[in-house]
Design an enzyme around this catalytic site. Structure first.
Site, mmCIF file in Angstrom:
data_model
loop_
_atom_site.group_PDB
_atom_site.id
_atom_site.type_symbol
_atom_site.label_atom_id
_atom_site.label_comp_id
_atom_site.label_asym_id
_atom_site.label_seq_id
_atom_site.Cartn_x
_atom_site.Cartn_y
_atom_site.Cartn_z
ATOM 1 N N THR A 96 5.090 21.988 -55.934
ATOM 2 C CA THR A 96 6.416 21.637 -55.448
ATOM 3 C C THR A 96 6.274 20.890 -54.127
ATOM 4 O O THR A 96 5.212 20.916 -53.487
ATOM 5 C CB THR A 96 7.276 22.897 -55.208
ATOM 6 O OG1 THR A 96 6.725 23.624 -54.092
ATOM 7 C CG2 THR A 96 7.303 23.794 -56.435
ATOM 8 N N TYR A 153 6.812 32.958 -42.461
ATOM 9 C CA TYR A 153 6.907 33.039 -43.922
ATOM 10 C C TYR A 153 6.340 34.364 -44.419
ATOM 11 O O TYR A 153 6.919 35.008 -45.309
ATOM 12 C CB TYR A 153 6.162 31.859 -44.539
ATOM 13 C CG TYR A 153 6.319 31.729 -46.042
ATOM 14 C CD1 TYR A 153 7.486 31.215 -46.591
ATOM 15 C CD2 TYR A 153 5.280 32.093 -46.904
ATOM 16 C CE1 TYR A 153 7.627 31.081 -47.966
ATOM 17 C CE2 TYR A 153 5.408 31.956 -48.276
ATOM 18 C CZ TYR A 153 6.588 31.446 -48.801
ATOM 19 O OH TYR A 153 6.715 31.314 -50.159
ATOM 20 N N VAL A 187 22.803 29.927 -47.428
ATOM 21 C CA VAL A 187 22.668 31.347 -47.763
ATOM 22 C C VAL A 187 22.606 32.246 -46.535
ATOM 23 O O VAL A 187 22.737 33.471 -46.663
ATOM 24 C CB VAL A 187 21.439 31.605 -48.657
ATOM 25 C CG1 VAL A 187 21.599 30.933 -50.002
ATOM 26 C CG2 VAL A 187 20.151 31.192 -47.972
#
Length: 267
Positions: A192, A157, A64
């Site tokens: 996750t 982040y 991406v």
């Protein structure tokens, strides 16, 4: 559970939240294209979803952050499935080391920021013009609690998710007057591989159910939360019925400076 139609494009689709979104949207009736860098893992995930749901799926390996890769990927999605009705920007890296910003590897730090911000900008660049021409579409950028507060060990982040939140509002503002909307969806703390790798979640057990994320994104895709365009909503905390019944005003759920007092000249 709202029944959906049209085409969804989900980035970071082969694992984690992206994988849950692919299956949830497919189960609700959408044809779903998934983008990710690992072609084999992505193809396996998309084939599993097609088998489980009977939906049309498409695996498109793409980076991406690479302009040509995104352009080619979107073109393939449009050719094989049709124009995109729902874009979910979910792909993104996490800081490799939990260290203060001055100790972070500079290249990896920027890779994290680019994966979220450049990645979303590139997909928006190649998808949203066609939404505008058709005057319909929804964009969901996957936000985070760290969009709104600093974290000393995950500076890249945090910067990335804050930047993504501002990108959402800029997009929503530019789209005013059309039936194309953009949203920040924070998924909460979903179990996750990424969250399991983060020291801050070691020993954590109060996971956000993935279905809560899917339900929120599905409600957006169905046009049920249009009044929240350009704003931040959070799976697992926000009640969908309350969101549907609430029309936020002013700067609610947007990034803003908080005045230091009544005499603050920037208030």
């Amino acid at each position: 559970m709202p029944e959906l139609s049209g085409v969804a494009l989900v980035t970071g689709a082969s694992t984690g939240i992206g994988r849950h979104l692919v299956e949830g949207l497919a189960a609700r009736g959408m044809a779903v294209a998934g983008l990710a860098r690992d072609a084999d893992r992505l193809r396996t995930a998309m084939d599993e979803v097609a088998s489980a749901t009977g939906a049309r799926t498409l695996a498109v390996a793409a980076d991406v952050t690479d302009r040509a890769s995104v352009e080619a990927a979107v073109a393939e999605v449009v050719e094989k499935l049709g124009q995109v009705d729902l874009l979910v920007n979910n792909a993104g890296l996490i800081d490799e080391y939990e260290v203060p910003v001055w100790e972070a590897d500079a290249d990896q730090w920027w890779d994290v920021v680019a994966s979220h911000v450049r990645g979303a900008q590139l997909t928006i660049r190649h998808v949203v013009p066609w939404m505008v021409l058709r005057n319909r579409g929804r964009v969901v950028n996957i936000a985070s609690g760290m969009s709104t507060r600093a974290n000393p060990d995950y500076s890249a982040y945090s910067v990335a998710k804050t930047g993504l939140m501002r990108l959402t509002e800029s997009l929503a503002t530019a789209l005013e007057g059309s039936d194309v909307r953009a949203f920040d969806v924070a998924p909460g703390v979903v179990d996750t591989p990424m969250t399991r790798s983060m020291h801050m979640w070691q020993g954590f057990t109060d996971w956000t159910p993935p279905e809560a994320v899917v339900e929120l994104v599905a409600a957006i895709a169905a046009g049920e939360l249009d009044q929240w365009t350009g704003r931040f909503v959070r799976a697992g905390k926000d009640d969908l019925d309350v969101l549907r019944a609430t029309s936020p005003e002013d700067a609610a759920r947007r990034l803003r400076l908080r005045p230091y007092g009544d005499t603050d000249p920037l208030a």
